[in-house]
Scaffold this motif. Structure first.
Motif, PDB file in Angstrom:
ATOM      1  N   TYR A   1     -24.328  58.013  15.385  1.00  0.00           N
ATOM      2  CA  TYR A   1     -24.271  57.387  16.367  1.00  0.00           C
ATOM      3  C   TYR A   1     -24.893  55.712  16.417  1.00  0.00           C
ATOM      4  O   TYR A   1     -24.611  54.849  16.826  1.00  0.00           O
ATOM      5  CB  TYR A   1     -25.217  58.217  17.913  1.00  0.00           C
ATOM      6  N   GLY A   2     -26.360  56.360  15.134  1.00  0.00           N
ATOM      7  CA  GLY A   2     -26.967  54.385  14.697  1.00  0.00           C
ATOM      8  C   GLY A   2     -25.591  53.306  14.132  1.00  0.00           C
ATOM      9  O   GLY A   2     -26.081  52.451  14.699  1.00  0.00           O
ATOM     10  N   ARG A   3     -25.113  54.147  13.081  1.00  0.00           N
ATOM     11  CA  ARG A   3     -24.576  53.531  12.766  1.00  0.00           C
ATOM     12  C   ARG A   3     -23.040  52.463  13.190  1.00  0.00           C
ATOM     13  O   ARG A   3     -23.110  51.275  13.474  1.00  0.00           O
ATOM     14  CB  ARG A   3     -23.773  54.164  11.226  1.00  0.00           C
TER      15      ARG A   3
ATOM     16  N   VAL B   1     -23.045  49.755  23.079  1.00  0.00           N
ATOM     17  CA  VAL B   1     -24.052  49.667  22.169  1.00  0.00           C
ATOM     18  C   VAL B   1     -25.906  50.156  22.323  1.00  0.00           C
ATOM     19  O   VAL B   1     -26.160  51.425  21.595  1.00  0.00           O
ATOM     20  CB  VAL B   1     -24.476  47.998  21.915  1.00  0.00           C
ATOM     21  N   LEU B   2     -25.966  49.740  24.146  1.00  0.00           N
ATOM     22  CA  LEU B   2     -27.599  50.679  24.006  1.00  0.00           C
ATOM     23  C   LEU B   2     -27.488  51.878  24.697  1.00  0.00           C
ATOM     24  O   LEU B   2     -28.448  52.491  24.189  1.00  0.00           O
ATOM     25  CB  LEU B   2     -27.556  49.941  25.519  1.00  0.00           C
ATOM     26  N   ILE B   3     -26.080  52.327  25.340  1.00  0.00           N
ATOM     27  CA  ILE B   3     -26.326  54.022  25.216  1.00  0.00           C
ATOM     28  C   ILE B   3     -25.784  54.629  23.560  1.00  0.00           C
ATOM     29  O   ILE B   3     -26.868  55.954  23.433  1.00  0.00           O
ATOM     30  CB  ILE B   3     -24.734  54.691  25.548  1.00  0.00           C
ATOM     31  N   LEU B   4     -25.316  54.395  22.796  1.00  0.00           N
ATOM     32  CA  LEU B   4     -25.020  54.652  21.074  1.00  0.00           C
ATOM     33  C   LEU B   4     -26.720  54.540  20.775  1.00  0.00           C
ATOM     34  O   LEU B   4     -27.121  55.283  19.468  1.00  0.00           O
ATOM     35  CB  LEU B   4     -24.216  54.059  20.530  1.00  0.00           C
ATOM     36  N   GLU B   5     -27.850  53.198  20.922  1.00  0.00           N
ATOM     37  CA  GLU B   5     -28.683  53.098  20.750  1.00  0.00           C
ATOM     38  C   GLU B   5     -30.131  54.468  21.235  1.00  0.00           C
ATOM     39  O   GLU B   5     -30.557  54.858  20.029  1.00  0.00           O
ATOM     40  CB  GLU B   5     -29.240  51.962  20.653  1.00  0.00           C
ATOM     41  N   LYS B   6     -29.762  54.684  22.288  1.00  0.00           N
ATOM     42  CA  LYS B   6     -30.733  55.805  22.976  1.00  0.00           C
ATOM     43  C   LYS B   6     -30.032  56.795  22.193  1.00  0.00           C
ATOM     44  O   LYS B   6     -31.036  57.955  22.189  1.00  0.00           O
ATOM     45  CB  LYS B   6     -30.129  55.106  24.335  1.00  0.00           C
ATOM     46  N   LEU B   7     -29.376  57.626  22.460  1.00  0.00           N
ATOM     47  CA  LEU B   7     -28.830  58.957  21.850  1.00  0.00           C
ATOM     48  C   LEU B   7     -29.347  58.756  20.024  1.00  0.00           C
ATOM     49  O   LEU B   7     -29.830  59.979  20.376  1.00  0.00           O
ATOM     50  CB  LEU B   7     -26.942  58.644  21.800  1.00  0.00           C
TER      51      LEU B   7
ATOM     52  N   LEU C   1     -31.877  64.396  27.325  1.00  0.00           N
ATOM     53  CA  LEU C   1     -31.400  63.592  27.736  1.00  0.00           C
ATOM     54  C   LEU C   1     -29.751  63.190  26.932  1.00  0.00           C
ATOM     55  O   LEU C   1     -28.455  62.525  27.497  1.00  0.00           O
ATOM     56  CB  LEU C   1     -31.536  62.672  28.528  1.00  0.00           C
ATOM     57  N   ALA C   2     -29.423  64.486  26.347  1.00  0.00           N
ATOM     58  CA  ALA C   2     -27.931  64.141  24.888  1.00  0.00           C
ATOM     59  C   ALA C   2     -26.989  64.295  26.060  1.00  0.00           C
ATOM     60  O   ALA C   2     -26.324  63.077  26.122  1.00  0.00           O
ATOM     61  CB  ALA C   2     -28.601  64.824  23.652  1.00  0.00           C
ATOM     62  N   ASP C   3     -26.734  64.890  26.593  1.00  0.00           N
ATOM     63  CA  ASP C   3     -25.390  65.859  27.160  1.00  0.00           C
ATOM     64  C   ASP C   3     -25.042  64.573  27.906  1.00  0.00           C
ATOM     65  O   ASP C   3     -23.925  63.910  28.163  1.00  0.00           O
ATOM     66  CB  ASP C   3     -25.672  66.899  27.820  1.00  0.00           C
TER      67      ASP C   3
ATOM     68  N   SER D   1     -33.703  51.577  14.929  1.00  0.00           N
ATOM     69  CA  SER D   1     -33.506  52.615  15.573  1.00  0.00           C
ATOM     70  C   SER D   1     -32.904  53.438  13.802  1.00  0.00           C
ATOM     71  O   SER D   1     -33.626  54.455  13.675  1.00  0.00           O
ATOM     72  CB  SER D   1     -32.810  53.131  16.426  1.00  0.00           C
ATOM     73  N   LEU D   2     -32.524  52.809  13.680  1.00  0.00           N
ATOM     74  CA  LEU D   2     -31.310  53.333  12.161  1.00  0.00           C
ATOM     75  C   LEU D   2     -32.237  53.352  10.821  1.00  0.00           C
ATOM     76  O   LEU D   2     -32.188  54.449  10.290  1.00  0.00           O
ATOM     77  CB  LEU D   2     -30.271  52.769  12.117  1.00  0.00           C
TER      78      LEU D   2
END
Length: 677
Positions: free
Chosen positions: A51-53, A30-36, A12-14, A74-75
């Motif tokens: 991505y977490g930071r 924010v939610l997209i960055l957390e999923k990444l 799903l990364a791409d 996640s971080l």
């Protein structure tokens, strides 16, 4: 080491990165960055950290606290795997406090599980198991599925690292069954791999071979090949321990053939290449041995380079955060300055209007006073005489009514706490009685069989289980009864008789009842606006003493309620109003301690201390607190009789002493000493 981070397929990364390019600076981003972050956890830790930071920083900027919590979890999960345990643990402890204050059990279970993993990595197994079991309790209490937070996998690997292989096998098999039932690809391959490692470490070679091969098979079927190389390496180590060099070489090469981009692969390359080099040295093939030693060294260097990159990225992130904080402070100062200018201008205009109005009012008032003064003087003398006579006759009745009102008010504050406390033993009674009915059904079914087919051992086990259940029902029934008895004693109007009393038990009960009562009193919807830590530090050697339990209960309730009120007021005043994850936030806390005091002034006495870190009080306030009808609470919230009654109960009713120490803005401590007679 196993982690219970919920997984997202790396494929799903791409698509997530394409969504990120289109996203605005809002909660969705924010939610997209957390999923990444979770997507890259199994592929590239450096990218996952980045991505977490970013997600955490954006959530802080826009004030999106749920998103900040998800990014923090996640971080922290990634920081634990990169050996940056201190930062990861700090973030997790902040997240834990936020989850507890805001009633987020699902996120709390994940936080507790990850804290357990960090302590396992640091070989602090006692704390690791403590936090893992806390996570289990949260999941069981709130019916959270292991598909959300597979704590069994984490517990299994913790017991494996402790060398407790039987317990490790039980939990890992449980994780395997849950993963298989719910089709969780990552956890199916992980649980079978870790089962292979446990069986290998405990010397059960056949079972180890079986589960390593299952992990490989599942990886192929479920298309999770990014974990397959470590299973091949496990097989290679098993064959090496059996002295089968040909199979060792074969499986080491299979592990190296699986070219993967994930966090496990470089460690697998380092182990497999080193093992191959050792085998070729044994075969006296120096060229092949040198080749694989170079491969192992290259993998080690790559890992080292990745670690350096993470350190550099961390420094860049921290510098960026400092600059952002500086910019926010400058903007805040500018806005504050502009606001002050507007306020001063408004105050100047208002002052002029008020001065003009004051002169008009004063002139008019003087005229009215001159006309009405003589008439008021005559009526005032007559009214004062009547008031004095009436006040004298009503004073005692009013005082008695206020004392009874104070008692009823404290009983009302206890009601919600009692409801909470009594519900727990009633739940236990209900659950164990239902279980006993099922056990009786099983026993009757077994006894209905013919003598030759009856299982006497099973019947004995069922009878033993029934006996244990009845003991538990009896214990929790008595617990509920004691709570009701305490409530009745508290509400009793008649003068009680002294009896031998366990002060530790009394303090524990009223501390918890006061806490839950105030939480219920400050409910907003399904969430309480009241939150504070509390602690009982009890002297286990404390003797029972003769006191009137309901009176000492009122003393404890008054002091504890005042302490909780003080920390709640301090929180509302701005020391901890907004729920944040910062380490500098004010942490309200009330502590009750007991001890046996023996000295010259009090030869034999029990000492009770109630301490808070609330607003404290000034010297002027401290000098008046035991006076009747004196209160610092707003009108309608206090009668001013609580501490006066407390002082009379302790000093006149029990021959004890009560003292207060307080520092304004820091907190207050009340010390009660009751003589042992």
């Amino acid at each position: 080491m196993a982690f219970s981070q919920p997984n997202i397929s790396p494929s799903l990364a791409d698509s997530l990165k394409q969504e990120l390019m289109k996203a605005k600076e809002d909660t969705a981003k924010v939610l997209i960055l957390e999923k990444l972050t979770r997507c890259y956890t199994a592929i590239d830790l450096n990218s996952a950290l980045k991505y977490g930071r970013q997600g955490k920083a954006l959530a802080e900027r826009i004030g999106y606290m749920p998103g900040k919590l998800l990014c923090t979890i996640s971080l922290s999960f990634i920081l634990a795997r990169t050996n940056d345990h201190a930062e990861g643990l700090q973030l997790l402890m902040e997240a834990k406090q936020y989850c507890e204050r805001n009633d987020k059990p699902e996120e709390l279970a994940r936080v507790l599980s990850t804290i357990s993993n960090i302590y396992t990595l640091n070989k602090d197994y006692k704390k690791a198991l403590d936090y893992a079991k806390k996570a289990q309790i949260v999941q069981a209490t709130h019916y959270i599925s292991e598909t959300i937070n597979p704590i069994s996998l984490s517990l299994g690997t913790t017991y494996r690292d402790m060398g407790k292989y039987d317990s490790a096998i039980v939990y890992l098999k449980q994780a395997y069954e849950v993963a298989l039932k719910n089709q969780m690809p990552t956890y199916i391959t992980s649980s079978t791999y870790y089962l292979g490692t446990v069986y290998a470490q405990s010397g059960q070679t056949d079972q180890a071979f079986n589960y390593y091969r299952k992990s490989i098979s599942y990886s192929s079927q479920l298309k999770t090949n990014y974990t397959i190389s470590r299973a091949y390496q496990g097989l290679a180590k098993l064959f090496s321990s059996l002295g089968q060099e040909d199979s060792t070489i074969y499986y080491c090469k299979k592990a190296l053939e699986e070219k993967q981009s994930n966090v496990y692969y470089l460690f697998t390359v380092m182990e497999a290449a080193t093992l191959l080099a050792q085998v070729y040295e044994k075969y006296r093939k120096p060229n092949e041995a040198l080749t694989y030693y170079k491969m192992a060294t290259a993998a080690r260097d790559t890992l080292f380079a990745q670690e350096k990159t993470r350190q550099i990225d961390k420094l860049a992130y921290e510098e960026q955060e400092r600059e952002a904080r500086t910019q926010r402070r400058l903007e805040a100062h500018k806005q504050e300055f502009e606001t002050k200018i507007k306020l001063y201008a408004l105050m100047a205009i208002l002052s002029g209007v008020l001065i003009f109005a004051f002169f008009l009012y004063r002139n008019n008032r003087q005229k009215q006073k001159a006309n009405a003064l003589l008439h008021h003087q005559k009526e005032e003398i007559h009214l004062q005489r009547e008031k004095a006579e009436k006040a004298l006759s009503e004073l005692k009745a009013t005082q008695n009514q206020l004392i009874q009102a104070e008692k009823l008010a404290s009983l009302g504050e206890l009601t919600a706490g009692i409801a909470h406390e009594i519900q727990n033993p009633l739940n236990f009674v209900t659950n164990f009685s239902e279980l006993s009915v099922e056990l009786i059904s099983e026993l009757m079914e077994e006894r209905s069989k013919e003598d030759g087919k009856r299982d006497k051992e099973l019947e004995n086990e069922l009878l033993d289980d029934l006996s244990q259940n009845q003991k538990k029902i009896n214990y929790h029934g008595k617990r509920a009864s004691s709570i009701v008895k305490g409530m009745l004693e508290h509400s009793r109007n008649a003068v009680g008789e002294p009896e031998l009393t366990d002060i530790n038990q009394l303090a524990d009960e009223y501390l918890r009842l006061a806490y839950h009562g105030l939480r219920a009193k400050n409910m907003s919807g399904s969430t309480s606006r009241f939150g504070a830590d509390y602690e009982l530090i009890a002297d286990e050697n404390l003797p029972k003493i003769k006191v009137i339990p309901q009176d000492i209960g009122r003393v404890l309730l008054n002091l504890i309620n005042n302490a909780f009120y003080s920390v709640h007021q301090k929180t509302s005043a701005g020391f901890g109003t907004l729920p944040t994850l910062t380490a500098t936030a004010y942490q309200p806390k009330v502590t009750v301690s007991t001890k046996f005091a023996e000295n010259q002034s009090d030869p034999r006495a029990v000492e009770i201390r109630v301490t808070d870190n609330g607003l404290g009080m000034s010297e002027a306030t401290k000098a008046k607190i035991f006076q009747p009808f004196f209160t610092t609470k707003p009108t309608g919230e206090g009668t001013g009789l609580g501490l006066s009654l407390t002082y009379d109960i302790v000093t006149k009713g029990h021959g004890g002493t009560i003292e207060v120490e307080s520092m304004e803005g820091k907190g207050t401590t009340f010390t009660v000493k009751l003589p042992i007679t």
